[in-house]
Design a protein around this motif. Structure first.
Motif, PDB file in Angstrom:
ATOM      1  N   ASP A 202       0.800  -1.408  -0.078  1.00 21.15           N
ATOM      2  CA  ASP A 202      -0.096  -0.035   0.201  1.00 21.15           C
ATOM      3  C   ASP A 202       0.852   1.468   0.122  1.00 21.15           C
ATOM      4  O   ASP A 202       0.437   2.226   0.357  1.00 21.15           O
ATOM      5  CB  ASP A 202      -0.767  -0.036   1.252  1.00 21.15           C
ATOM      6  CG  ASP A 202      -2.099  -0.846   0.997  1.00 21.15           C
ATOM      7  OD1 ASP A 202      -2.279  -1.491  -0.043  1.00 21.15           O
ATOM      8  OD2 ASP A 202      -2.676  -1.026   2.048  1.00 21.15           O
ATOM      9  N   SER A 203       1.860   1.006  -0.406  1.00 25.66           N
ATOM     10  CA  SER A 203       2.965   2.329  -0.476  1.00 25.66           C
ATOM     11  C   SER A 203       2.812   3.163  -1.843  1.00 25.66           C
ATOM     12  O   SER A 203       3.031   4.295  -1.602  1.00 25.66           O
ATOM     13  CB  SER A 203       4.329   1.926  -0.112  1.00 25.66           C
ATOM     14  OG  SER A 203       4.797   1.512   1.138  1.00 25.66           O
ATOM     15  N   LEU A 204       2.564   2.521  -2.867  1.00 27.84           N
ATOM     16  CA  LEU A 204       2.294   3.075  -4.262  1.00 27.84           C
ATOM     17  C   LEU A 204       1.186   2.692  -4.940  1.00 27.84           C
ATOM     18  O   LEU A 204       1.201   1.450  -4.998  1.00 27.84           O
ATOM     19  CB  LEU A 204       3.706   3.215  -4.880  1.00 27.84           C
ATOM     20  CG  LEU A 204       3.805   3.699  -6.211  1.00 27.84           C
ATOM     21  CD1 LEU A 204       3.429   5.258  -6.196  1.00 27.84           C
ATOM     22  CD2 LEU A 204       4.960   3.355  -7.159  1.00 27.84           C
ATOM     23  N   PHE A 205       0.504   3.523  -5.478  1.00 25.73           N
ATOM     24  CA  PHE A 205      -0.950   3.227  -6.602  1.00 25.73           C
ATOM     25  C   PHE A 205      -0.811   3.966  -7.652  1.00 25.73           C
ATOM     26  O   PHE A 205      -0.013   4.997  -7.393  1.00 25.73           O
ATOM     27  CB  PHE A 205      -2.049   3.120  -5.611  1.00 25.73           C
ATOM     28  CG  PHE A 205      -2.250   2.462  -4.262  1.00 25.73           C
ATOM     29  CD1 PHE A 205      -2.841   1.277  -4.435  1.00 25.73           C
ATOM     30  CD2 PHE A 205      -2.038   3.016  -3.099  1.00 25.73           C
ATOM     31  CE1 PHE A 205      -2.895   0.456  -3.083  1.00 25.73           C
ATOM     32  CE2 PHE A 205      -2.100   2.372  -1.812  1.00 25.73           C
ATOM     33  CZ  PHE A 205      -2.721   1.199  -2.091  1.00 25.73           C
ATOM     34  N   PRO A 206      -1.730   3.468  -8.686  1.00 23.13           N
ATOM     35  CA  PRO A 206      -1.743   4.599  -9.792  1.00 23.13           C
ATOM     36  C   PRO A 206      -2.547   5.663  -9.063  1.00 23.13           C
ATOM     37  O   PRO A 206      -3.493   5.631  -8.430  1.00 23.13           O
ATOM     38  CB  PRO A 206      -2.767   3.723 -10.598  1.00 23.13           C
ATOM     39  CG  PRO A 206      -2.460   2.360 -10.214  1.00 23.13           C
ATOM     40  CD  PRO A 206      -2.127   2.199  -8.863  1.00 23.13           C
ATOM     41  N   GLY A 207      -1.962   6.778  -9.145  1.00 22.51           N
ATOM     42  CA  GLY A 207      -2.454   7.912  -8.807  1.00 22.51           C
ATOM     43  C   GLY A 207      -2.077   8.582  -7.445  1.00 22.51           C
ATOM     44  O   GLY A 207      -2.502   9.689  -7.039  1.00 22.51           O
ATOM     45  N   GLY A 208      -1.129   7.729  -6.965  1.00 20.29           N
ATOM     46  CA  GLY A 208      -0.518   8.312  -5.666  1.00 20.29           C
ATOM     47  C   GLY A 208      -0.099   7.433  -4.757  1.00 20.29           C
ATOM     48  O   GLY A 208       0.169   6.138  -4.952  1.00 20.29           O
ATOM     49  N   VAL A 209       0.727   8.090  -3.620  1.00 21.96           N
ATOM     50  CA  VAL A 209       1.132   6.969  -2.760  1.00 21.96           C
ATOM     51  C   VAL A 209       0.158   6.591  -1.596  1.00 21.96           C
ATOM     52  O   VAL A 209      -1.056   6.810  -1.502  1.00 21.96           O
ATOM     53  CB  VAL A 209       2.518   7.915  -1.983  1.00 21.96           C
ATOM     54  CG1 VAL A 209       3.641   8.095  -2.831  1.00 21.96           C
ATOM     55  CG2 VAL A 209       1.840   9.073  -1.260  1.00 21.96           C
ATOM     56  N   GLY A 210       0.492   5.677  -0.595  1.00 19.89           N
ATOM     57  CA  GLY A 210      -0.566   5.300   0.171  1.00 19.89           C
ATOM     58  C   GLY A 210      -0.936   6.290   1.197  1.00 19.89           C
ATOM     59  O   GLY A 210      -0.451   7.287   1.448  1.00 19.89           O
ATOM     60  N   GLY A 211      -2.029   6.043   1.968  1.00 20.84           N
ATOM     61  CA  GLY A 211      -2.605   6.784   2.894  1.00 20.84           C
ATOM     62  C   GLY A 211      -1.756   6.990   4.192  1.00 20.84           C
ATOM     63  O   GLY A 211      -0.983   5.915   4.366  1.00 20.84           O
ATOM     64  N   THR A 212      -1.468   8.283   4.845  1.00 27.01           N
ATOM     65  CA  THR A 212      -0.717   8.514   5.837  1.00 27.01           C
ATOM     66  C   THR A 212      -1.739   9.067   6.778  1.00 27.01           C
ATOM     67  O   THR A 212      -1.111   9.528   8.127  1.00 27.01           O
ATOM     68  CB  THR A 212       0.289   9.274   5.566  1.00 27.01           C
ATOM     69  OG1 THR A 212       0.019  10.461   5.036  1.00 27.01           O
ATOM     70  CG2 THR A 212       1.387   8.726   4.904  1.00 27.01           C
TER      71      THR A 212
END
Length: 231
Positions: A168-178
């Protein structure tokens, strides 16, 4: 049931639907989505020469995952991070297969506390995990959780492209939630920029913990936008 091959693979899967299979020269990648609500991805990696298998994230639905494993056995389960939705089937899968559990060191205690399954091996940046003749390099990416890890299978030495399992660190469209933690976001975007985009080429195909796959080339133009928006 499975569908697709290297020429047709898109990485588009849905819970309850068929798995997608990508046959690389040295390794096959089987992607399946589990849990209608969370739509987690799990990846079964199989060395094509030895038949040895490794599972990335025993997320849910152990029956589905064990059917993918089949009679070939399972040597290793890698848990990409400590969040509950990525290891709900871990205890059942390990009980059925005897697979060794691997996770990032800072997340290991939480994974064991939540699942009751000991983490046999903890890993961090630069460590390697083997599946038969294939080697996965660990890239620690801090921010989504303290011990989140990505796994790199790099085919460039044999004429292919890098393949990166990002949790969950990198997705299409952005990094993972923090989760509103500004410091965690800064750590995450810094690590993703430096350790992933700063090192790997545009043709790198990445496989996230939920949803569709993408390439670094498709996402690279948006890095500044992600940083500016703060998520």
């Amino acid at each position: 049931m499975t569908a697709s091959d290297e020429a047709e693979y898109t990485g588009d899967v849905t819970p309850g639907g068929p798995a997608a299979v990508r046959d690389l020269p040295a390794m096959s990648i089987t992607k399946v989505a589990v849990d209608e609500k969370m739509a987690n991805n799990a990846y079964l990696l199989c060395c094509r020469r030895t038949g040895e298998q490794l599972l990335v994230d025993a997320a849910d639905e152990p029956g589905v995952l064990l059917e993918l494993v089949g009679d070939g056995g399972l040597t290793t389960v890698v848990t990409t991070h400590q969040h509950w939705d990525h290891h709900r089937a871990l205890a059942d899968v390990v009980a059925a297969t005897g697979a060794e559990v691997v996770a990032g060191e800072p997340d290991a205690a939480a994974i064991t506390e939540q699942t009751g399954v000991p983490v046999a091996r903890t890993v961090t940046d630069g460590d390697t995990i083997t599946v038969g003749d294939c080697t996965l390099e660990v890239i620690r990416v801090t921010g989504h959780t303290p011990g989140s890890i990505c796994l790199l299978f790099d085919e460039r030495p044999t004429g292919g492209v890098p393949h990166l399992f990002t949790g969950d660190s990198l997705f299409p469209g952005g990094v993972g939630g923090t989760f509103g933690d500004d410091d965690a976001f800064t750590n995450l975007i810094d690590d993703v920029e430096r350790k992933i985009f700063g090192r790997l080429p545009d043709e790198t195909w990445f496989y996230p913990g939920h949803g569709k796959d993408s390439t670094l080339g498709a996402e690279r133009p948006h890095l500044a936008e992600w940083r500016d928006r703060g998520w």
